[in-house]
Scaffold this motif. Structure first.
Motif, short mmCIF file in Angstrom:
data_model
loop_
_atom_site.label_atom_id
_atom_site.label_comp_id
_atom_site.label_asym_id
_atom_site.label_seq_id
_atom_site.Cartn_x
_atom_site.Cartn_y
_atom_site.Cartn_z
N MET A 1 -10.83 -8.77 6.81
CA MET A 1 -12.14 -9.36 6.55
C MET A 1 -13.00 -8.34 5.80
N THR A 2 -14.08 -8.84 5.22
CA THR A 2 -14.91 -8.03 4.35
C THR A 2 -16.39 -8.31 4.58
N VAL A 3 -17.19 -7.25 4.50
CA VAL A 3 -18.65 -7.36 4.50
C VAL A 3 -19.08 -7.25 3.04
N LEU A 4 -19.80 -8.25 2.56
CA LEU A 4 -20.26 -8.28 1.17
C LEU A 4 -21.72 -7.82 1.13
N VAL A 5 -22.03 -6.86 0.27
CA VAL A 5 -23.40 -6.38 0.08
C VAL A 5 -23.86 -6.75 -1.31
N GLY A 6 -24.98 -7.47 -1.39
CA GLY A 6 -25.62 -7.73 -2.67
C GLY A 6 -26.46 -6.51 -3.01
N ALA A 89 -12.60 -16.88 2.19
CA ALA A 89 -12.24 -16.81 3.61
C ALA A 89 -12.26 -15.37 4.11
N GLU A 90 -12.24 -14.41 3.21
CA GLU A 90 -12.20 -13.00 3.59
C GLU A 90 -13.58 -12.43 3.90
N VAL A 91 -14.66 -13.08 3.49
CA VAL A 91 -16.01 -12.55 3.70
C VAL A 91 -16.54 -13.04 5.05
N SER A 92 -16.85 -12.10 5.92
CA SER A 92 -17.34 -12.44 7.26
C SER A 92 -18.86 -12.32 7.37
N LEU A 93 -19.49 -11.55 6.47
CA LEU A 93 -20.93 -11.29 6.54
C LEU A 93 -21.43 -10.92 5.15
N VAL A 94 -22.61 -11.43 4.80
CA VAL A 94 -23.30 -11.04 3.57
C VAL A 94 -24.53 -10.25 3.99
N VAL A 95 -24.78 -9.13 3.31
CA VAL A 95 -25.96 -8.32 3.58
C VAL A 95 -26.79 -8.24 2.30
N ILE A 96 -28.08 -8.57 2.42
CA ILE A 96 -28.98 -8.52 1.27
C ILE A 96 -30.26 -7.80 1.66
N GLY A 97 -30.92 -7.23 0.68
CA GLY A 97 -32.22 -6.60 0.89
C GLY A 97 -33.33 -7.56 0.52
N ARG A 115 -32.09 -18.66 -1.27
CA ARG A 115 -30.91 -19.46 -1.62
C ARG A 115 -29.65 -18.92 -0.97
N ILE A 116 -29.53 -17.60 -0.92
CA ILE A 116 -28.37 -17.01 -0.26
C ILE A 116 -28.41 -17.30 1.23
N LEU A 117 -29.58 -17.12 1.85
CA LEU A 117 -29.72 -17.39 3.29
C LEU A 117 -29.35 -18.83 3.63
N LEU A 118 -29.77 -19.76 2.80
CA LEU A 118 -29.54 -21.18 3.09
C LEU A 118 -28.16 -21.68 2.68
N ASP A 119 -27.58 -21.11 1.63
CA ASP A 119 -26.36 -21.67 1.06
C ASP A 119 -25.08 -20.92 1.41
N ALA A 120 -25.17 -19.69 1.83
CA ALA A 120 -23.95 -18.93 2.14
C ALA A 120 -23.24 -19.57 3.33
N PRO A 121 -21.92 -19.70 3.25
CA PRO A 121 -21.16 -20.36 4.32
C PRO A 121 -20.83 -19.44 5.50
N CYS A 122 -21.32 -18.20 5.45
CA CYS A 122 -21.08 -17.25 6.53
C CYS A 122 -22.42 -16.63 6.94
N PRO A 123 -22.47 -15.88 8.02
CA PRO A 123 -23.73 -15.25 8.41
C PRO A 123 -24.28 -14.33 7.32
N VAL A 124 -25.61 -14.25 7.25
CA VAL A 124 -26.29 -13.39 6.29
C VAL A 124 -27.24 -12.49 7.05
N LEU A 125 -27.16 -11.19 6.77
CA LEU A 125 -28.08 -10.21 7.35
C LEU A 125 -29.04 -9.81 6.24
N ALA A 126 -30.33 -10.05 6.47
CA ALA A 126 -31.37 -9.68 5.50
C ALA A 126 -32.14 -8.50 6.04
N VAL A 127 -32.23 -7.42 5.25
CA VAL A 127 -32.90 -6.21 5.70
C VAL A 127 -34.03 -5.85 4.75
N LYS A 128 -35.02 -5.14 5.29
CA LYS A 128 -36.14 -4.63 4.49
C LYS A 128 -35.90 -3.16 4.19
N ALA A 129 -36.52 -2.68 3.12
CA ALA A 129 -36.47 -1.26 2.81
C ALA A 129 -37.31 -0.50 3.82
#
Length: 131
Positions: A1-6, A89-97, A115-129
């Motif tokens: 599995m993979t964590v994807l970072v935008g 299928a390999e992406v388990s989490l998306v992380v965006i700032g 759009r990413i938060l609403l449309d991504a088919p896996c959990p999304v972690l949104a972080v602030k600087a």
């Protein structure tokens, strides 16, 4: 599995990268760092230059994280690219700032993060600087 970072070369992008490293380590997964640009503007604040990506490579290598870096230029916007990659299928989490935007800014420019938060088919972690 993979964590994807935008990733974008901004404080928000750096915060997303740090959170992505932490998540990948905690999950025992690989990290996929994605930087995108439609390529239709002379100045694109989100486009990572070669020096930016070289620094990311050095930092991730030093941290001992298994990673891949992908830069997509041309075509679709960042939200579309990230949502499509998240559909793998390999992406388990998306992380965006996230960055603070005024209501007018959101209205005029839309929100890739939303759009990413609403449309991504896996959990999304949104972080602030860090402030």
């Amino acid at each position: 599995m993979t964590v994807l970072v935008g990733y974008v070369p901004t404080p928000e992008g750096e915060a997303a990268l740090r959170a992505g490293v932490d998540a990948a380590r905690a999950r025992g997964e690989n990290l996929l760092v994605v930087n995108t640009s439609r390529g239709d503007a002379y100045v694109d604040r989100g486009f990572a230059e070669r020096t930016d990506l070289d620094q990311v490579r050095r930092d991730l290598t030093e941290l001992g994280v298994d990673f891949d870096i992908r830069q997509v230029v041309g075509g679709r916007d960042a939200a579309e690219e990230i949502v499509e990659l998240a559909g793998s299928a390999e992406v388990s989490l998306v992380v965006i700032g996230l960055r603070h935007r005024s209501p007018v800014g959101k209205l005029l420019l839309g929100s890739s993060a939303q759009r990413i938060l609403l449309d991504a088919p896996c959990p999304v972690l949104a972080v602030k600087a860090d402030s």
